[in-house]
Design a protein around this motif. Structure first.
Motif, PDB file in Angstrom:
ATOM      1  N   ILE A 120       0.877  -1.171   0.000  1.00 24.20           N
ATOM      2  CA  ILE A 120       0.000   0.000   0.000  1.00 24.20           C
ATOM      3  C   ILE A 120       0.911   1.217   0.000  1.00 24.20           C
ATOM      4  N   CYS A 121       0.748   2.078  -0.984  1.00 23.10           N
ATOM      5  CA  CYS A 121       1.579   3.285  -1.073  1.00 23.10           C
ATOM      6  C   CYS A 121       0.665   4.500  -0.992  1.00 23.10           C
ATOM      7  N   ASP A 122       0.646   5.138   0.170  1.00 22.30           N
ATOM      8  CA  ASP A 122      -0.273   6.245   0.430  1.00 22.30           C
ATOM      9  C   ASP A 122       0.283   7.047   1.598  1.00 22.30           C
ATOM     10  N   ASP A 123       0.335   8.373   1.469  1.00 20.26           N
ATOM     11  CA  ASP A 123       0.868   9.191   2.560  1.00 20.26           C
ATOM     12  C   ASP A 123      -0.166   9.487   3.641  1.00 20.26           C
ATOM     13  N   ASP A 124      -1.367   8.958   3.499  1.00 19.31           N
ATOM     14  CA  ASP A 124      -2.417   9.096   4.511  1.00 19.31           C
ATOM     15  C   ASP A 124      -2.415   7.838   5.386  1.00 19.31           C
ATOM     16  N   ARG A 125      -1.966   7.970   6.626  1.00 15.85           N
ATOM     17  CA  ARG A 125      -1.835   6.807   7.507  1.00 15.85           C
ATOM     18  C   ARG A 125      -3.173   6.126   7.782  1.00 15.85           C
ATOM     19  N   GLU A 126      -4.212   6.928   7.942  1.00 17.21           N
ATOM     20  CA  GLU A 126      -5.532   6.349   8.204  1.00 17.21           C
ATOM     21  C   GLU A 126      -6.004   5.515   7.021  1.00 17.21           C
ATOM     22  N   SER A 127      -5.771   6.007   5.832  1.00 13.53           N
ATOM     23  CA  SER A 127      -6.146   5.268   4.631  1.00 13.53           C
ATOM     24  C   SER A 127      -5.384   3.955   4.545  1.00 13.53           C
ATOM     25  N   CYS A 128      -4.093   3.991   4.827  1.00 13.99           N
ATOM     26  CA  CYS A 128      -3.272   2.773   4.824  1.00 13.99           C
ATOM     27  C   CYS A 128      -3.808   1.745   5.811  1.00 13.99           C
ATOM     28  N   ALA A 129      -4.101   2.208   7.015  1.00 17.59           N
ATOM     29  CA  ALA A 129      -4.585   1.305   8.053  1.00 17.59           C
ATOM     30  C   ALA A 129      -5.927   0.688   7.666  1.00 17.59           C
ATOM     31  N   ARG A 130      -6.803   1.493   7.067  1.00 17.43           N
ATOM     32  CA  ARG A 130      -8.130   1.007   6.663  1.00 17.43           C
ATOM     33  C   ARG A 130      -8.015  -0.048   5.561  1.00 17.43           C
ATOM     34  N   LEU A 131      -7.176   0.228   4.576  1.00 18.73           N
ATOM     35  CA  LEU A 131      -6.991  -0.727   3.484  1.00 18.73           C
ATOM     36  C   LEU A 131      -6.340  -2.017   3.981  1.00 18.73           C
ATOM     37  N   ARG A 132      -5.371  -1.865   4.867  1.00 14.63           N
ATOM     38  CA  ARG A 132      -4.701  -3.052   5.415  1.00 14.63           C
ATOM     39  C   ARG A 132      -5.696  -3.931   6.160  1.00 14.63           C
ATOM     40  N   SER A 133      -6.583  -3.308   6.917  1.00 17.66           N
ATOM     41  CA  SER A 133      -7.594  -4.048   7.661  1.00 17.66           C
ATOM     42  C   SER A 133      -8.537  -4.810   6.726  1.00 17.66           C
ATOM     43  N   LEU A 134      -8.956  -4.166   5.636  1.00 20.39           N
ATOM     44  CA  LEU A 134      -9.842  -4.809   4.669  1.00 20.39           C
ATOM     45  C   LEU A 134      -9.157  -5.999   3.996  1.00 20.39           C
ATOM     46  N   ILE A 135      -7.870  -5.837   3.695  1.00 21.54           N
ATOM     47  CA  ILE A 135      -7.118  -6.927   3.067  1.00 21.54           C
ATOM     48  C   ILE A 135      -6.999  -8.120   4.003  1.00 21.54           C
ATOM     49  N   LYS A 136      -6.653  -7.842   5.258  1.00 21.77           N
ATOM     50  CA  LYS A 136      -6.445  -8.918   6.223  1.00 21.77           C
ATOM     51  C   LYS A 136      -7.726  -9.691   6.528  1.00 21.77           C
ATOM     52  N   LYS A 137      -8.855  -9.011   6.427  1.00 19.87           N
ATOM     53  CA  LYS A 137     -10.135  -9.703   6.646  1.00 19.87           C
ATOM     54  C   LYS A 137     -10.410 -10.703   5.530  1.00 19.87           C
ATOM     55  N   GLN A 138      -9.966 -10.356   4.316  1.00 27.18           N
ATOM     56  CA  GLN A 138     -10.191 -11.244   3.169  1.00 27.18           C
ATOM     57  C   GLN A 138      -9.105 -12.296   3.022  1.00 27.18           C
ATOM     58  N   GLU A 139      -7.861 -11.860   3.198  1.00 27.01           N
ATOM     59  CA  GLU A 139      -6.715 -12.742   2.979  1.00 27.01           C
ATOM     60  C   GLU A 139      -5.776 -12.639   4.187  1.00 27.01           C
ATOM     61  N   PRO A 140      -6.102 -13.363   5.278  1.00 22.40           N
ATOM     62  CA  PRO A 140      -5.312 -13.247   6.516  1.00 22.40           C
ATOM     63  C   PRO A 140      -3.833 -13.577   6.349  1.00 22.40           C
ATOM     64  N   ASP A 141      -3.502 -14.430   5.381  1.00 23.23           N
ATOM     65  CA  ASP A 141      -2.111 -14.847   5.209  1.00 23.23           C
ATOM     66  C   ASP A 141      -1.302 -13.911   4.321  1.00 23.23           C
ATOM     67  N   CYS A 142      -1.942 -12.890   3.803  1.00 27.71           N
ATOM     68  CA  CYS A 142      -1.235 -11.912   2.949  1.00 27.71           C
ATOM     69  C   CYS A 142      -0.162 -11.171   3.742  1.00 27.71           C
TER      70      CYS A 142
END
Length: 231
Positions: free
Chosen positions: A5-27
């Motif tokens: 994830i390449c984004d200078d908005d920390r909140e956006s990074c955290a939100r996207l990371r959370s969505l990814i981990k919910k779908q693909e925990p092993d990512c």
């Protein structure tokens, strides 16, 4: 699977990371706050979620560099800017999502991207995946006749059609590997389709000619002779 994830908005990074981990925990998910830091990172990323408006270097330029280096990373732009959609697809973006991202839409796009990654992995080295603004291509190596340089792009000549993508000849040479020869700075030829060669040109089985640089002639002759002994 490795996701960046390449984004200078920390909140956006955290939100996207959370969505990814919910779908693909092993990512494996890595976050970068600038394009420069992402480009300096080691290793290949299967999927990149990329903002556009960032300091030092824009997301569009990051994508161009990836494509010139022939990285097969699947690009998903996640941005608040509507006006760069056309440019995004010129660098073979898989999708273009506007902030704030709807979780359900993001999940659909991300799962689709994951399927593409697995498809490429299962195909191994015999198939290559290319994506342009207009469409996606899965190309068999054995169907490539030759590759021709066009400034920041290359044109891949296949048995069926020609495909133009952002890439360098060096990256294509590395990608195609054995069985292909760089006969001229602007041409990379599939040895399987060579019909004959002489000073200045290689004639292919379909009747086309590609340039053979004078300084490459001796090396080409040795490589082609060696190739014929293996088929």
């Amino acid at each position: 699977m490795r996701v960046a994830i390449c984004d200078d908005d920390r909140e956006s990074c955290a939100r996207l990371r959370s969505l990814i981990k919910k779908q693909e925990p092993d990512c494996e998910v890595a976050c970068f706050d600038t394009g420069k830091r992402f480009l300096e990172a080691k290793g290949h990323f299967d999927i990149l979620l990329l903002d556009i408006q960032m300091e030092e270097i824009s997301g569009i330029e990051v994508a161009r560099i990836l494509r010139i280096n022939q990285e097969k990373t699947i690009l998903i732009f996640v941005t608040a800017l509507k006006e760069y959609a056309a440019e995004a697809f010129e660098v073979s973006a898989f999708s273009y999502l506007l902030k704030p991202v709807e979780p359900e839409k993001f999940c659909r796009v991300f799962q689709s991207a994951c399927r593409e990654v697995r498809k490429m992995e299962s195909a191994g080295g015999s198939q290559l995946f290319f994506q342009t603004r207009a469409r996606s291509y899965v190309v068999q190596k054995k169907e490539i006749l030759y590759v021709e340089s066009h400034k920041r792009k290359v044109e891949i000549h296949t048995l069926g059609e020609n495909i133009t993508i952002y890439a360098t000849m060096k990256s294509m040479e590395e990608l195609l590997g054995d069985g292909f020869f760089r006969c001229h700075r602007g041409y990379l030829v599939n040895l399987a389709y060579v019909a004959e060669y002489g000073t200045g040109a290689v004639r292919l089985k379909n009747g086309e000619n590609v340039y053979l640089a004078r300084e490459k002639y001796s090396e080409f002759a040795k490589t082609y002779t060696k190739y014929l002994k293996t088929v």
